[in-house]
Design a protein around this motif. Sequence first.
Motif, mmCIF file in Angstrom:
data_model
loop_
_atom_site.group_PDB
_atom_site.id
_atom_site.type_symbol
_atom_site.label_atom_id
_atom_site.label_comp_id
_atom_site.label_asym_id
_atom_site.label_seq_id
_atom_site.Cartn_x
_atom_site.Cartn_y
_atom_site.Cartn_z
ATOM 1 N N ASN A 135 12.962 -14.488 2.312
ATOM 2 C CA ASN A 135 11.898 -15.182 2.781
ATOM 3 C C ASN A 135 10.986 -14.923 1.564
ATOM 4 O O ASN A 135 10.566 -13.867 1.282
ATOM 5 N N VAL A 136 10.527 -15.841 0.864
ATOM 6 C CA VAL A 136 9.638 -15.711 -0.494
ATOM 7 C C VAL A 136 8.403 -15.025 -0.336
ATOM 8 O O VAL A 136 8.136 -13.854 -0.912
ATOM 9 N N LYS A 137 7.481 -15.338 0.996
ATOM 10 C CA LYS A 137 6.337 -14.609 1.250
ATOM 11 C C LYS A 137 6.643 -13.073 1.476
ATOM 12 O O LYS A 137 5.861 -12.253 1.038
ATOM 13 N N ASP A 138 7.661 -12.904 2.429
ATOM 14 C CA ASP A 138 7.906 -11.553 2.654
ATOM 15 C C ASP A 138 8.319 -10.635 1.640
ATOM 16 O O ASP A 138 7.861 -9.571 1.506
ATOM 17 N N LEU A 139 9.267 -11.220 0.777
ATOM 18 C CA LEU A 139 9.923 -10.362 -0.384
ATOM 19 C C LEU A 139 8.763 -10.000 -1.290
ATOM 20 O O LEU A 139 8.534 -9.055 -1.645
ATOM 21 N N ARG A 140 7.847 -11.118 -1.636
ATOM 22 C CA ARG A 140 6.710 -10.838 -2.595
ATOM 23 C C ARG A 140 5.710 -9.908 -1.840
ATOM 24 O O ARG A 140 5.626 -8.866 -2.805
ATOM 25 N N GLN A 141 5.533 -10.022 -0.649
ATOM 26 C CA GLN A 141 4.582 -9.010 -0.260
ATOM 27 C C GLN A 141 5.372 -7.272 -0.206
ATOM 28 O O GLN A 141 4.535 -6.535 -0.426
ATOM 29 N N HIS A 142 6.534 -7.356 0.278
ATOM 30 C CA HIS A 142 7.142 -6.157 0.294
ATOM 31 C C HIS A 142 7.278 -5.539 -1.317
ATOM 32 O O HIS A 142 6.780 -4.309 -1.441
ATOM 33 N N ILE A 143 7.455 -6.394 -2.234
ATOM 34 C CA ILE A 143 7.472 -5.819 -3.519
ATOM 35 C C ILE A 143 6.211 -5.263 -4.227
ATOM 36 O O ILE A 143 5.706 -4.226 -4.670
ATOM 37 N N MET A 144 4.975 -6.036 -3.710
ATOM 38 C CA MET A 144 3.842 -5.825 -3.871
ATOM 39 C C MET A 144 3.375 -4.417 -3.461
ATOM 40 O O MET A 144 2.565 -3.595 -4.032
ATOM 41 N N ARG A 145 3.602 -4.268 -2.233
ATOM 42 C CA ARG A 145 3.401 -3.051 -1.623
ATOM 43 C C ARG A 145 4.081 -1.885 -2.131
ATOM 44 O O ARG A 145 3.514 -0.865 -2.357
ATOM 45 N N ILE A 146 5.309 -2.226 -2.773
ATOM 46 C CA ILE A 146 6.282 -1.087 -3.180
ATOM 47 C C ILE A 146 5.199 -0.522 -4.462
ATOM 48 O O ILE A 146 5.340 0.572 -4.876
ATOM 49 N N LEU A 147 4.808 -1.670 -5.273
ATOM 50 C CA LEU A 147 4.335 -1.280 -6.535
ATOM 51 C C LEU A 147 2.852 -0.811 -6.224
ATOM 52 O O LEU A 147 2.106 -0.389 -7.372
ATOM 53 N N GLY A 148 2.160 -0.785 -4.960
ATOM 54 C CA GLY A 148 0.958 -0.028 -4.657
ATOM 55 C C GLY A 148 -0.093 -1.193 -4.823
ATOM 56 O O GLY A 148 -1.242 -0.848 -5.034
ATOM 57 N N LEU A 149 0.251 -2.459 -4.783
ATOM 58 C CA LEU A 149 -0.629 -3.369 -5.051
ATOM 59 C C LEU A 149 -1.153 -4.225 -3.699
ATOM 60 O O LEU A 149 -1.488 -5.408 -3.618
ATOM 61 N N GLY A 150 -0.877 -3.352 -2.668
ATOM 62 C CA GLY A 150 -1.342 -4.074 -1.217
ATOM 63 C C GLY A 150 -2.927 -4.099 -1.137
ATOM 64 O O GLY A 150 -3.582 -4.512 -0.384
ATOM 65 N N VAL A 151 -3.438 -3.081 -2.122
ATOM 66 C CA VAL A 151 -4.859 -2.940 -2.079
ATOM 67 C C VAL A 151 -5.453 -3.106 -3.485
ATOM 68 O O VAL A 151 -4.690 -3.148 -4.444
#
Lengths: 211, 211
Positions: B66-82
């Motif tokens: 799922n594009v949105k889920d995978l993007r969000q997951h990677i962003m969180r891995i990179l520390g970009l959730g905030v």
Amino acid sequence: MKTLKIPEATIIRLSVYSRHLTDVDRKGIITTSSGEIADGVGVSPAQVRKDLAYFGEFGTRGVGYNVKDLRQHIMRILGLGVDWSVTLVGVGNLGLALSTYKGFRDRGFVITSIFDADPKKIGTKIENIEVLPIEQLETVVKQNSTQIGIVAVPASVAQETVDKLIKAGVSAILNFAPVVLNVPPEIELRNVDLAVNLEVLTFNVCGQRCY
Amino acid sequence: MKTLKIPEATIIRLSVYSRHLTDVDRKGIITTSSGEIADGVGVSPAQVRKDLAYFGEFGTRGVGYNVKDLRQHIMRILGLGVDWSVTLVGVGNLGLALSTYKGFRDRGFVITSIFDADPKKIGTKIENIEVLPIEQLETVVKQNSTQIGIVAVPASVAQETVDKLIKAGVSAILNFAPVVLNVPPEIELRNVDLAVNLEVLTFNVCGQRCY
């Protein structure tokens, strides 16, 4: 030998090793080892040996590497045995910063021409190079046999800039504009995204807290 | 999970994947595959799967991601959730270019303060942020709980700048000054050398001719 696919990370590390060896050579040190190089740049000795192994046999078991020879060999691998003629397009803040960036000249990248579309900038001089109008790009770049173009223009005009550079005969382009560019397969294109550097940092800062 | 040593090249590719997924998501596409991601960014599908596998199980076999889920997951891995508060020290040409660089804000890096030592620059405004004297760095950076410092000062004052940033509490530093800096092990430091990008190009241009 280039038939082996060499990871980009290896190329980047070779670049780092060669800078380290330049420093070591300046200190008058004659021989070094994969362990010393590894310590100097912050990777494992096995990584150093693996990276070098792509390009054949270096050094002597039990003796190590001759610093000057290894440095020169790596420089040649990176294509830095000669000076490269570089053209810079766009002298906004980033272009100005790049035009005076000492790190290029030190590695044999010589900016030989600078172009901009802004009449206020045309005719001014940056480090003794006159900023020329974009209309002269093709003629001047051909004249200088310039092989590398640096694109520091706004995203909206990046593709037309790249097209002009390719028509003028450059074979490699370093693009700072935040836009996806289309180039023929024989042209080497590299996009620089400065935010990626921050993301490597935040990943490391986050540790397990972030995911 | 972070006990596994994750290659920096993987982190950089995750950053690239997440940008690609942002574009794909904007086009309204719901699902994707490692093959499509690979095509979109120019690596092999196996590489995409290997990079993602460091961080657990993603997607569904035969269905994809799922594009949105995978993007969000990677962003969180990179520390970009905030959002991250960033301070910029030095507003020469490079500092000016960085202060207006759109690519930072898009990824959640918000420049909250700017410092310089030059009295002519102090008090001027860049994108609505007032350039402050370096003497105020410690107080302001502490006040904003700023975690990231960007160093764009001359090499001669880079170490003292870094020392000030660390004293003020930043945990990560992106250094553009061409000098080796000493920082304690708990501080994440990344040096940007713009010439390395040109060297990856010349390596590729050279092919077998150069070594």
